[in-house]
Design a protein around this motif. Sequence first.
Motif, PDB file in Angstrom:
ATOM      1  N   MET A   1       0.826  -1.046   0.156  1.00  0.00           N
ATOM      2  CA  MET A   1      -0.028   0.016  -0.123  1.00  0.00           C
ATOM      3  C   MET A   1       0.969   1.237   0.077  1.00  0.00           C
ATOM      4  O   MET A   1       1.910   1.212   0.750  1.00  0.00           O
ATOM      5  N   TRP A   2       0.438   2.232  -0.909  1.00  0.00           N
ATOM      6  CA  TRP A   2       1.286   3.499  -0.927  1.00  0.00           C
ATOM      7  C   TRP A   2       0.542   4.586  -0.225  1.00  0.00           C
ATOM      8  O   TRP A   2      -0.925   4.744  -0.487  1.00  0.00           O
ATOM      9  N   LEU A   3       0.981   5.844   0.093  1.00  0.00           N
ATOM     10  CA  LEU A   3       0.420   6.861   0.580  1.00  0.00           C
ATOM     11  C   LEU A   3       1.381   8.100   0.412  1.00  0.00           C
ATOM     12  O   LEU A   3       2.575   8.104   0.102  1.00  0.00           O
ATOM     13  N   VAL A   4       0.742   9.229  -0.188  1.00  0.00           N
ATOM     14  CA  VAL A   4       1.388  10.446  -0.217  1.00  0.00           C
ATOM     15  C   VAL A   4       0.945  11.383   0.921  1.00  0.00           C
ATOM     16  O   VAL A   4      -0.299  11.328   1.244  1.00  0.00           O
ATOM     17  N   TRP A   5       1.785  12.065   1.548  1.00  0.00           N
ATOM     18  CA  TRP A   5       1.351  12.699   2.751  1.00  0.00           C
ATOM     19  C   TRP A   5       2.250  14.126   2.492  1.00  0.00           C
ATOM     20  O   TRP A   5       3.210  14.041   2.004  1.00  0.00           O
ATOM     21  N   TYR A   6       1.938  15.209   3.264  1.00  0.00           N
ATOM     22  CA  TYR A   6       2.345  16.468   3.019  1.00  0.00           C
ATOM     23  C   TYR A   6       3.182  16.628   4.456  1.00  0.00           C
ATOM     24  O   TYR A   6       2.564  16.396   5.474  1.00  0.00           O
ATOM     25  N   SER A   7       4.284  17.167   4.201  1.00  0.00           N
ATOM     26  CA  SER A   7       5.287  17.528   5.642  1.00  0.00           C
ATOM     27  C   SER A   7       4.565  18.871   6.174  1.00  0.00           C
ATOM     28  O   SER A   7       4.462  19.727   5.713  1.00  0.00           O
ATOM     29  N   GLY A   8       4.466  18.809   7.558  1.00  0.00           N
ATOM     30  CA  GLY A   8       4.126  20.107   8.101  1.00  0.00           C
ATOM     31  C   GLY A   8       5.037  21.159   8.319  1.00  0.00           C
ATOM     32  O   GLY A   8       4.831  22.066   8.679  1.00  0.00           O
ATOM     33  N   THR A   9       6.401  20.504   7.665  1.00  0.00           N
ATOM     34  CA  THR A   9       7.424  21.779   8.023  1.00  0.00           C
ATOM     35  C   THR A   9       7.676  22.540   6.784  1.00  0.00           C
ATOM     36  O   THR A   9       8.642  23.352   6.503  1.00  0.00           O
ATOM     37  N   GLY A  10       7.031  21.936   5.943  1.00  0.00           N
ATOM     38  CA  GLY A  10       7.004  22.751   4.484  1.00  0.00           C
ATOM     39  C   GLY A  10       8.194  22.231   3.582  1.00  0.00           C
ATOM     40  O   GLY A  10       8.562  22.809   2.548  1.00  0.00           O
ATOM     41  N   SER A  11       8.723  21.255   3.746  1.00  0.00           N
ATOM     42  CA  SER A  11       9.561  20.325   3.022  1.00  0.00           C
ATOM     43  C   SER A  11       9.171  19.725   1.880  1.00  0.00           C
ATOM     44  O   SER A  11       9.766  18.742   1.431  1.00  0.00           O
ATOM     45  N   THR A  19       3.916  -2.238   3.925  1.00  0.00           N
ATOM     46  CA  THR A  19       3.766  -3.424   3.807  1.00  0.00           C
ATOM     47  C   THR A  19       3.058  -4.198   4.649  1.00  0.00           C
ATOM     48  O   THR A  19       3.334  -4.379   6.107  1.00  0.00           O
ATOM     49  N   PRO A  20       1.596  -4.546   4.618  1.00  0.00           N
ATOM     50  CA  PRO A  20       0.750  -4.826   5.608  1.00  0.00           C
ATOM     51  C   PRO A  20       1.126  -6.263   6.398  1.00  0.00           C
ATOM     52  O   PRO A  20       0.950  -6.369   7.493  1.00  0.00           O
ATOM     53  N   SER A  21       1.770  -7.105   5.543  1.00  0.00           N
ATOM     54  CA  SER A  21       2.089  -8.416   6.301  1.00  0.00           C
ATOM     55  C   SER A  21       3.221  -8.246   7.131  1.00  0.00           C
ATOM     56  O   SER A  21       3.207  -9.147   8.158  1.00  0.00           O
ATOM     57  N   THR A  22       4.075  -7.295   6.955  1.00  0.00           N
ATOM     58  CA  THR A  22       5.269  -7.270   7.997  1.00  0.00           C
ATOM     59  C   THR A  22       5.270  -6.017   8.715  1.00  0.00           C
ATOM     60  O   THR A  22       6.066  -5.757   9.646  1.00  0.00           O
ATOM     61  N   GLY A  23       4.338  -5.160   8.295  1.00  0.00           N
ATOM     62  CA  GLY A  23       4.399  -3.905   9.118  1.00  0.00           C
ATOM     63  C   GLY A  23       5.567  -2.739   8.715  1.00  0.00           C
ATOM     64  O   GLY A  23       5.632  -1.628   9.086  1.00  0.00           O
ATOM     65  N   GLU A  24       6.514  -3.275   7.699  1.00  0.00           N
ATOM     66  CA  GLU A  24       7.560  -2.408   7.240  1.00  0.00           C
ATOM     67  C   GLU A  24       6.866  -1.121   6.524  1.00  0.00           C
ATOM     68  O   GLU A  24       5.968  -1.258   5.678  1.00  0.00           O
ATOM     69  N   VAL A  25       7.752  -0.149   6.955  1.00  0.00           N
ATOM     70  CA  VAL A  25       7.349   1.413   6.401  1.00  0.00           C
ATOM     71  C   VAL A  25       8.814   1.848   5.856  1.00  0.00           C
ATOM     72  O   VAL A  25       9.598   2.085   6.440  1.00  0.00           O
ATOM     73  N   VAL A  26       8.374   2.367   4.625  1.00  0.00           N
ATOM     74  CA  VAL A  26       9.793   3.102   3.899  1.00  0.00           C
ATOM     75  C   VAL A  26       8.980   4.385   3.347  1.00  0.00           C
ATOM     76  O   VAL A  26       7.882   4.277   2.641  1.00  0.00           O
TER      77      VAL A  26
END
Length: 108
Positions: A1-11, A19-26
Amino acid sequence: MWLVWYSGTGSGTFLTRITPSTGEVVSRPGPVHAPDGFAVRGNRAVMAVRNHNRPSVELVRAESDGAGWAVTDRRAVRLPGRVVMHCGQGRDGFLWLRAGNTFLRTRA
């Protein structure tokens, strides 16, 4: 699963893979400051940036090299109607763009 998110610091934005099966986040910095929609397939992504109240979007294609995303192509696409806010929805490697009552499918 992919997400796009905005940084609150303006960067800018980040693309994050969970990865839902492992919980890995990159997370990696995104190549587009404020995309209205995106889709990812493998190491390729496509993002839409709308031209406010106009019948066109900019499609930005990018590839991941493992450390970040590099833009490989930018292209303006005219659509048959006015592009609305959050015009793009990604699913299964395809970006669906909505303009008026029309949908356009683009592969990542």
